[in-house]
Write a protein that holds these residues in place. Sequence first.
Motif, short mmCIF file in Angstrom:
data_model
loop_
_atom_site.label_atom_id
_atom_site.label_comp_id
_atom_site.label_asym_id
_atom_site.label_seq_id
_atom_site.Cartn_x
_atom_site.Cartn_y
_atom_site.Cartn_z
N CYS A 29 -5.63 0.50 5.90
CA CYS A 29 -6.26 -0.54 6.72
C CYS A 29 -5.25 -1.57 7.22
O CYS A 29 -5.45 -2.18 8.28
CB CYS A 29 -7.40 -1.20 5.96
N GLY A 30 -4.15 -1.76 6.48
CA GLY A 30 -3.08 -2.61 7.00
C GLY A 30 -2.44 -2.00 8.23
O GLY A 30 -2.18 -2.69 9.23
N ALA A 31 -2.19 -0.69 8.19
CA ALA A 31 -1.64 0.00 9.35
C ALA A 31 -2.62 -0.02 10.52
O ALA A 31 -2.24 -0.28 11.67
CB ALA A 31 -1.29 1.43 8.98
N PHE A 32 -3.90 0.24 10.22
CA PHE A 32 -4.91 0.21 11.27
C PHE A 32 -5.00 -1.16 11.93
O PHE A 32 -5.03 -1.29 13.16
CB PHE A 32 -6.28 0.60 10.72
N GLY A 50 -11.69 -5.23 5.60
CA GLY A 50 -11.82 -6.09 6.77
C GLY A 50 -10.80 -7.22 6.76
O GLY A 50 -10.22 -7.57 7.80
N LEU A 51 -10.58 -7.81 5.59
CA LEU A 51 -9.60 -8.88 5.47
C LEU A 51 -8.19 -8.39 5.76
O LEU A 51 -7.42 -9.03 6.48
CB LEU A 51 -9.67 -9.49 4.06
N VAL A 52 -7.83 -7.24 5.18
CA VAL A 52 -6.50 -6.68 5.43
C VAL A 52 -6.34 -6.33 6.91
O VAL A 52 -5.31 -6.61 7.53
CB VAL A 52 -6.28 -5.43 4.56
N GLY A 53 -7.39 -5.74 7.50
CA GLY A 53 -7.30 -5.32 8.89
C GLY A 53 -7.10 -6.46 9.86
O GLY A 53 -6.35 -6.32 10.84
N ILE A 54 -7.73 -7.60 9.62
CA ILE A 54 -7.64 -8.72 10.56
C ILE A 54 -6.39 -9.56 10.37
O ILE A 54 -6.04 -10.38 11.22
CB ILE A 54 -8.90 -9.63 10.44
N THR A 55 -5.67 -9.37 9.28
CA THR A 55 -4.55 -10.25 8.94
C THR A 55 -3.45 -10.24 10.00
O THR A 55 -2.83 -11.27 10.26
CB THR A 55 -4.00 -9.87 7.55
N GLY A 68 0.80 -1.22 0.00
CA GLY A 68 0.00 0.00 0.00
C GLY A 68 0.83 1.26 0.00
O GLY A 68 0.53 2.22 -0.72
N TRP A 69 1.91 1.27 0.78
CA TRP A 69 2.75 2.48 0.83
C TRP A 69 3.58 2.63 -0.44
O TRP A 69 3.83 3.75 -0.89
CB TRP A 69 3.64 2.47 2.06
N ALA A 70 3.99 1.52 -1.02
CA ALA A 70 4.65 1.60 -2.32
C ALA A 70 3.68 2.11 -3.38
O ALA A 70 4.06 2.89 -4.28
CB ALA A 70 5.21 0.23 -2.72
N ALA A 101 -5.90 2.94 0.18
CA ALA A 101 -6.79 2.95 1.33
C ALA A 101 -6.98 1.55 1.91
O ALA A 101 -6.91 1.35 3.13
CB ALA A 101 -8.15 3.53 0.92
N VAL A 102 -7.20 0.58 1.04
CA VAL A 102 -7.45 -0.79 1.50
C VAL A 102 -6.21 -1.40 2.15
O VAL A 102 -6.26 -1.89 3.29
CB VAL A 102 -7.93 -1.68 0.34
N HIS A 103 -5.10 -1.37 1.45
CA HIS A 103 -3.92 -2.11 1.90
C HIS A 103 -2.99 -1.29 2.78
O HIS A 103 -2.48 -1.79 3.79
CB HIS A 103 -3.17 -2.66 0.69
#
Length: 417
Positions: A327-330, A275-280, A173-175, A322-324
Amino acid sequence: MAAEPTAKSNQIAIDTIWTLLAAFLVFFMQAGFALVEAGFTRAKNTGNIIMKNLMDFSAGSLIYWAVGFAFMFGAGNAFIGSKGFFLTDSFANLGLEIPLMAFWIFQAVFAATAATIVSGAMAERTNFSGYLIYSIVISGFIYPVVGHWIWGGGWLSNMVDFAGSTVVHSVGGWAALAGAIVLGPRIGKYNQDGSANALPGHNLLMAALGVFILWFGWFGFNPGSTVAGTDLSIGSIAVTTNLAAAAGATLSMVVSWIKYGKADVSMTLNGALAGLVGITAGCASVANIGAILIGALAGIIVVFAVEFFDKIHVDDPVGAIAVHGVCGAFGTAAVGFFALDGGLFYGGGLSLLATQLKGVVSVFIWAFCLAYVLFKAIDAVIGLRVPEEDELSGLDYSEHGAVSYPDFLLTSSKGDA
């Protein structure tokens, strides 16, 4: 004559089969990413998107075999591994019971996931040669170094990121954020007064099928990260994964319905992925209610994150940043609140949360800054963005000499198909 199976040999066989099955599920996620990206973008770029998703896995697999896996899991220091290039080492430092090759293929499909996330944010205007160079660098160096820090015994190894909310998704996501900034927005996306124009994707059915495939593949991504079929936590990990995705889709639907007066399809699809990214990160560490809350919050966050990047004129056709990234950071930070062992809401204090936040910030600095420098260098040497006429006519023809939908007439004016 083959030796008689023992309890131990049976355990290793089961764990190996499970790890390989999970790897194959994660590989199938490449198809999901391709469909999501193609569906959310215009028909004239579909072949280019197919090629990017195919080649970032193909070129990425080769470079990850040559150097990436050694940088990530080889013996070395707290920053990077330095042994085992071309899989020439036994990697005894990992203490594996399953065969090294089974572990490698599982990790290789993870590396491909991190690389392919960037494709969507840079869709419809990226030089294919430049994209290939980026794919090789992220799979061979940017991603493996982060993996070493957190999963390979590096300086962030006390951080909880079970299946890669940060290692995989935030890196990608940051890349993607760096790439979208360097590229600039698509022609016709923003007006002179700063307002945005919708450039609708050409096939919501294709995008939806891609999301279902990704959701399916996530049951390899998260439970498979046990690399042990005899670890019965795979059942609870599958449940937390599913509940978070369901909550993400539901809340993003509700928020979009309230904000726009309609239940927005693309936002709801991205809500499931959020949701999937967040719970990973915390899929093995949180209770079911924690998973639902993490997924629900991610589903809310993704709607506002997509709008935020649009307002600052970072053009991301599929919402990958936004997704990766967000939400990955969150999701990584949320472990500090919701983890049953050490989470703030379970009496664990601030220690775990501080560790999680340190990892989130450190990975953002590393991935964004290196990717930004990389994309700037590519742009200076060979050019990162295609010429205006190629962008208007579509990258299928200009980059690959093909048309994805030859039976249909595709025009080439601004905002067209």
